[in-house]
Design a protein around this motif. Structure first.
Motif, PDB file in Angstrom:
ATOM      1  N   GLU A 146      -2.599 -38.858  24.438  1.00  0.00           N
ATOM      2  CA  GLU A 146      -3.474 -38.531  25.559  1.00  0.00           C
ATOM      3  C   GLU A 146      -3.903 -37.072  25.517  1.00  0.00           C
ATOM      4  O   GLU A 146      -5.053 -36.753  25.818  1.00  0.00           O
ATOM      5  CB  GLU A 146      -2.768 -38.850  26.889  1.00  0.00           C
ATOM      6  CG  GLU A 146      -2.616 -40.339  27.125  1.00  0.00           C
ATOM      7  CD  GLU A 146      -2.161 -40.657  28.535  1.00  0.00           C
ATOM      8  OE1 GLU A 146      -2.118 -39.728  29.361  1.00  0.00           O
ATOM      9  OE2 GLU A 146      -1.847 -41.829  28.805  1.00  0.00           O
ATOM     10  N   LEU A 149      -6.591 -36.805  22.857  1.00  0.00           N
ATOM     11  CA  LEU A 149      -7.819 -37.497  23.237  1.00  0.00           C
ATOM     12  C   LEU A 149      -8.585 -36.777  24.335  1.00  0.00           C
ATOM     13  O   LEU A 149      -9.765 -37.015  24.523  1.00  0.00           O
ATOM     14  CB  LEU A 149      -7.497 -38.927  23.665  1.00  0.00           C
ATOM     15  CG  LEU A 149      -7.011 -39.847  22.534  1.00  0.00           C
ATOM     16  CD1 LEU A 149      -6.422 -41.116  23.118  1.00  0.00           C
ATOM     17  CD2 LEU A 149      -8.135 -40.172  21.582  1.00  0.00           C
ATOM     18  N   LYS A 150      -7.927 -35.917  25.079  1.00  0.00           N
ATOM     19  CA  LYS A 150      -8.604 -35.166  26.134  1.00  0.00           C
ATOM     20  C   LYS A 150      -9.288 -33.924  25.591  1.00  0.00           C
ATOM     21  O   LYS A 150     -10.069 -33.279  26.281  1.00  0.00           O
ATOM     22  CB  LYS A 150      -7.595 -34.771  27.228  1.00  0.00           C
ATOM     23  CG  LYS A 150      -7.174 -35.946  28.112  1.00  0.00           C
ATOM     24  CD  LYS A 150      -6.122 -35.533  29.111  1.00  0.00           C
ATOM     25  CE  LYS A 150      -5.663 -36.727  29.945  1.00  0.00           C
ATOM     26  NZ  LYS A 150      -4.550 -36.391  30.845  1.00  0.00           N
ATOM     27  N   GLU A 151      -8.971 -33.554  24.354  1.00  0.00           N
ATOM     28  CA  GLU A 151      -9.509 -32.327  23.787  1.00  0.00           C
ATOM     29  C   GLU A 151     -10.760 -32.602  22.974  1.00  0.00           C
ATOM     30  O   GLU A 151     -11.025 -33.718  22.546  1.00  0.00           O
ATOM     31  CB  GLU A 151      -8.448 -31.659  22.891  1.00  0.00           C
ATOM     32  CG  GLU A 151      -7.236 -31.170  23.680  1.00  0.00           C
ATOM     33  CD  GLU A 151      -6.117 -30.687  22.760  1.00  0.00           C
ATOM     34  OE1 GLU A 151      -6.319 -30.718  21.530  1.00  0.00           O
ATOM     35  OE2 GLU A 151      -5.071 -30.309  23.274  1.00  0.00           O
ATOM     36  N   ALA A 152     -11.563 -31.558  22.761  1.00  0.00           N
ATOM     37  CA  ALA A 152     -12.690 -31.649  21.838  1.00  0.00           C
ATOM     38  C   ALA A 152     -12.087 -31.719  20.439  1.00  0.00           C
ATOM     39  O   ALA A 152     -10.978 -31.255  20.231  1.00  0.00           O
ATOM     40  CB  ALA A 152     -13.566 -30.418  21.980  1.00  0.00           C
ATOM     41  N   ALA A 155     -13.510 -35.787  22.730  1.00  0.00           N
ATOM     42  CA  ALA A 155     -14.136 -35.851  24.054  1.00  0.00           C
ATOM     43  C   ALA A 155     -15.624 -35.517  23.956  1.00  0.00           C
ATOM     44  O   ALA A 155     -16.460 -36.106  24.662  1.00  0.00           O
ATOM     45  CB  ALA A 155     -13.436 -34.879  25.002  1.00  0.00           C
ATOM     46  N   LYS A 156     -15.971 -34.587  23.047  1.00  0.00           N
ATOM     47  CA  LYS A 156     -17.370 -34.182  22.878  1.00  0.00           C
ATOM     48  C   LYS A 156     -18.210 -35.323  22.319  1.00  0.00           C
ATOM     49  O   LYS A 156     -19.353 -35.528  22.729  1.00  0.00           O
ATOM     50  CB  LYS A 156     -17.437 -32.970  21.936  1.00  0.00           C
ATOM     51  CG  LYS A 156     -18.810 -32.330  21.837  1.00  0.00           C
ATOM     52  CD  LYS A 156     -19.179 -31.591  23.108  1.00  0.00           C
ATOM     53  CE  LYS A 156     -20.477 -30.812  22.942  1.00  0.00           C
ATOM     54  NZ  LYS A 156     -20.927 -30.234  24.223  1.00  0.00           N
ATOM     55  N   GLN A 159     -18.887 -37.694  25.078  1.00  0.00           N
ATOM     56  CA  GLN A 159     -19.843 -37.058  25.992  1.00  0.00           C
ATOM     57  C   GLN A 159     -21.268 -37.150  25.442  1.00  0.00           C
ATOM     58  O   GLN A 159     -22.214 -37.449  26.175  1.00  0.00           O
ATOM     59  CB  GLN A 159     -19.455 -35.590  26.204  1.00  0.00           C
ATOM     60  CG  GLN A 159     -20.365 -34.852  27.173  1.00  0.00           C
ATOM     61  CD  GLN A 159     -20.059 -33.354  27.198  1.00  0.00           C
ATOM     62  OE1 GLN A 159     -18.925 -32.939  26.990  1.00  0.00           O
ATOM     63  NE2 GLN A 159     -21.088 -32.562  27.414  1.00  0.00           N
ATOM     64  N   ARG A 209     -10.349 -42.837  23.950  1.00  0.00           N
ATOM     65  CA  ARG A 209     -10.861 -41.828  24.890  1.00  0.00           C
ATOM     66  C   ARG A 209     -11.563 -42.508  26.078  1.00  0.00           C
ATOM     67  O   ARG A 209     -11.388 -42.106  27.238  1.00  0.00           O
ATOM     68  CB  ARG A 209     -11.832 -40.888  24.167  1.00  0.00           C
ATOM     69  CG  ARG A 209     -12.580 -39.912  25.063  1.00  0.00           C
ATOM     70  CD  ARG A 209     -11.680 -38.922  25.745  1.00  0.00           C
ATOM     71  NE  ARG A 209     -12.418 -38.041  26.630  1.00  0.00           N
ATOM     72  CZ  ARG A 209     -11.891 -37.357  27.624  1.00  0.00           C
ATOM     73  NH1 ARG A 209     -10.598 -37.445  27.863  1.00  0.00           N
ATOM     74  NH2 ARG A 209     -12.620 -36.580  28.385  1.00  0.00           N
ATOM     75  N   LEU A 213     -10.608 -42.262  30.142  1.00  0.00           N
ATOM     76  CA  LEU A 213     -11.574 -41.976  31.206  1.00  0.00           C
ATOM     77  C   LEU A 213     -11.531 -43.061  32.282  1.00  0.00           C
ATOM     78  O   LEU A 213     -11.714 -42.791  33.468  1.00  0.00           O
ATOM     79  CB  LEU A 213     -12.990 -41.890  30.627  1.00  0.00           C
ATOM     80  CG  LEU A 213     -13.340 -40.653  29.803  1.00  0.00           C
ATOM     81  CD1 LEU A 213     -14.686 -40.834  29.127  1.00  0.00           C
ATOM     82  CD2 LEU A 213     -13.353 -39.401  30.667  1.00  0.00           C
TER      83      LEU A 213
END
Length: 559
Positions: A146, A149-152, A155-156, A159, A209, A213
């Motif tokens: 986790e 997966l929350k980091e660039a 995540a980017k 996005q 990811r 979310l």
């Protein structure tokens, strides 16, 4: 510099103090103090990435045939020659703006597209050495996954996928595993297009990811999961409904994009018109009874029901909905999400909301006989009831309910109007032009038009005395060269009058007899409604025949 196809826009005097502002004023150029908040990928890519990097310039806005370009050195002859070439190729005029090195660096970040991010993500993930099947404490493993997966850049990537989908007016995002990679597809105006290919090592991490979310279990890969999340894009709240499904090569994720502001239109802009619109408004004036919308999944039934509820939405009415899921949150409506896993079904929910003193009720879908019986009884006891049913035609919904076990006399007393719809793509207004048609298609259209009353043609503002004209979009930048942009519905609406009530009660809702009655009353079918919209220049014959039982173009091809 006019001979190079470049327009120098005079300074407007609103510059801050500083050397660059003075330089801009000296050159007669506007000074761009900071980078635009967001630059469309379609705009930034007009100047190729390598050219932008070499000459330190970036395009950031296009309107009315004018492209705005920010430059660190507007006097660079090579850069101006490159712009001249682009201006001629794209048939654009160019306005140049002076910027600082720092602002250019910020603007250049818009060039970092999906492919570059994926390459970066692959490198980063290899450094992190993510191995999801290592033997270690399960809770520790989950925590590490986790965090990563929350980091660039993972995540980017997600996005960017989401941003591109929103900008491209997509209604759904599909992330699906293939044999050798993962495919990302967007559904735009009802048609799926491949947008991106992800390497095999990135696909599962993107799915994980999306699970994070949506507050789903990332280690559960054997059974389907459903969730939701919300983001803010350009100041708008956008909800996503997420479905994760195990498939042969891994897991597939589908994200339904629910734009709360752009989602619910009025019924006229959806395409409801003519006698069908008049009969619908008459049904809405009733104090009780059932309004039934039919069609397959994805045909826009819920959107139309929301538009009808919007008309009734006022402080003098208590409107309660039961939905699965709640697609649009509308102020003034009491919307309740069913949860079958805990026994909160449409049937149980309907029993509960009848004790909430409602005037208007919407049940998302009639799925079983219990819900159907409760809906009919609610419609007979002083409630205006809205619901949907999966049938191909409006007429087909009536025998379907009888087959489910509803007593014909109860059905005849409760139904007010039955509607069906399909979605067709609109012709792009920017590149719309008349299209020549063959004599055989003209004759086939005339044959259909003979079945339609002249009063109905007048309501659609169609004058046959001026001849039959059809249109198409030749393709432009605004519609992605497809010639089609946006969607509308084709409808059929059957008001339940005395004649139809008698057929329901005396003939057990025989579909053949009901169809003959509809024909005798000259009520439009979806196909006829679509043909009239073709003649109005709103959609194409190909689109209408794609969603209805069309044969006009088929006959043309056979010839």
């Amino acid at each position: 510099m006019a001979d190079q196809g470049i327009t120098i826009k005079p300074a407007n005097g609103n510059f801050k103090n500083g050397e660059l502002a003075q330089k801009a004023e000296f050159l007669g150029l506007p000074f761009l103090e900071k980078a635009p908040e967001k630059i469309s990928p379609n705009i930034i890519s007009i100047i190729p990435r390598d050219v932008a990097k070499k000459h330190k310039m970036a395009s950031f806005e296009k309107s009315d045939g004018i492209l705005k370009v920010a430059m660190v050195d507007p006097q660079n002859i090579d850069a101006l020659n490159a712009l001249r070439f682009i201006a001629e190729k794209e048939n654009l005029e160019i306005e140049t703006y002076l910027i600082s090195e720092e602002v250019f660096s910020e603007m250049f970040e818009s060039y970092v597209g999906s492919e570059e991010m994926i390459k970066e993500a692959v490198k980063s993930l290899k450094k992190e050495e993510i191995v999801f099947n290592v033997e270690e404490n399960a809770r520790e493993k989950q925590r590490k996954e986790e965090e990563i997966l929350k980091e660039a850049p993972v995540a980017k990537i997600v996005q960017v996928i989401i941003s591109h989908a929103i900008e491209g007016r997509a209604s759904d995002i599909h992330v699906e595993p293939m044999e050798k990679d993962y495919r990302v597809r967007f559904r735009v105006d009802g048609i799926l297009h491949t947008s991106l290919i992800l390497p095999n090592e990135i696909g599962p991490v993107v799915i994980a990811r999306i699970k994070i979310l949506s507050n789903l279990k990332i280690d559960e890969k054997r059974k389907p999961q459903d969730g939701r999340f919300r983001i803010t894009e350009n100041g708008k709240d956008i909800d996503f409904r997420v479905s994760i499904l195990p498939v042969i090569n891994g897991e597939k994720a589908v994200l339904r994009i629910l734009d709360k502001e752009g989602g619910v239109s009025d019924v006229k802009s959806l395409g409801l018109m003519g006698t069908a619109l008049e009969n619908t408004f008459l049904a809405l004036k009733e104090t009780y009874g059932m309004i039934l919308m039919t069609g397959p999944t994805g045909s826009g039934k819920s959107t139309t029901l929301y538009a009808l509820l919007k008309i009734l939405n006022g402080e003098d009415r208590n409107i309660i909905t039961l939905e699965d899921p709640i697609e649009y949150n509308i102020e003034g409506l009491n919307q309740s999400q069913i949860v079958p896993e805990i026994g909160y079904t449409f049937a149980n929910g309907l029993r509960s909301i009848l004790r909430q003193d409602p005037n208007v009720i919407m049940v998302g879908e009639i799925r079983d006989v219990e819900t159907a019986e409760l809906a009919v009884h609610a419609a007979l006891t002083g409630h205006l009831m809205f619901s949907t049913l999966h049938t191909n035609t409006a007429i087909g919904a009536i025998p379907r309910l009888v087959d489910m076990g509803i007593e014909p006399f109860l059905l005849a007393s409760s139904l007010r109007i039955v509607m069906a719809q399909r979605l067709v793509r609109r012709i792009c207004p920017n590149c719309k032009e008349e299209e020549p048609i063959s004599e055989s298609i003209q004759n086939a259209l005339k044959k259909e038009l003979k079945k339609i009353p002249l009063e109905e043609l007048a309501k659609y503002e169609i004058e046959l005395s001026k001849g039959i004209h059809v249109f198409h979009g030749k393709g432009c930048d605004k519609c992605g060269k497809t010639g089609l942009k946006g969607r509308m519905a084709v409808f059929e609406a059957i008001p339940v009058n005395e004649a139809i009530k008698n057929i329901i009660t005396e003939k057990s809702a025989d579909e053949g007899i009901l169809t003959k009655e509809r024909e005798s009353e000259q009520l439009l079918t979806m196909k006829q409604d679509g043909i009239l919209k073709v003649l109005r220049g709103e959609t194409t014959l190909e689109e209408v025949e794609r969603v209805t039982e069309g044969n006009i173009l088929l006959e043309e091809r056979d010839e």
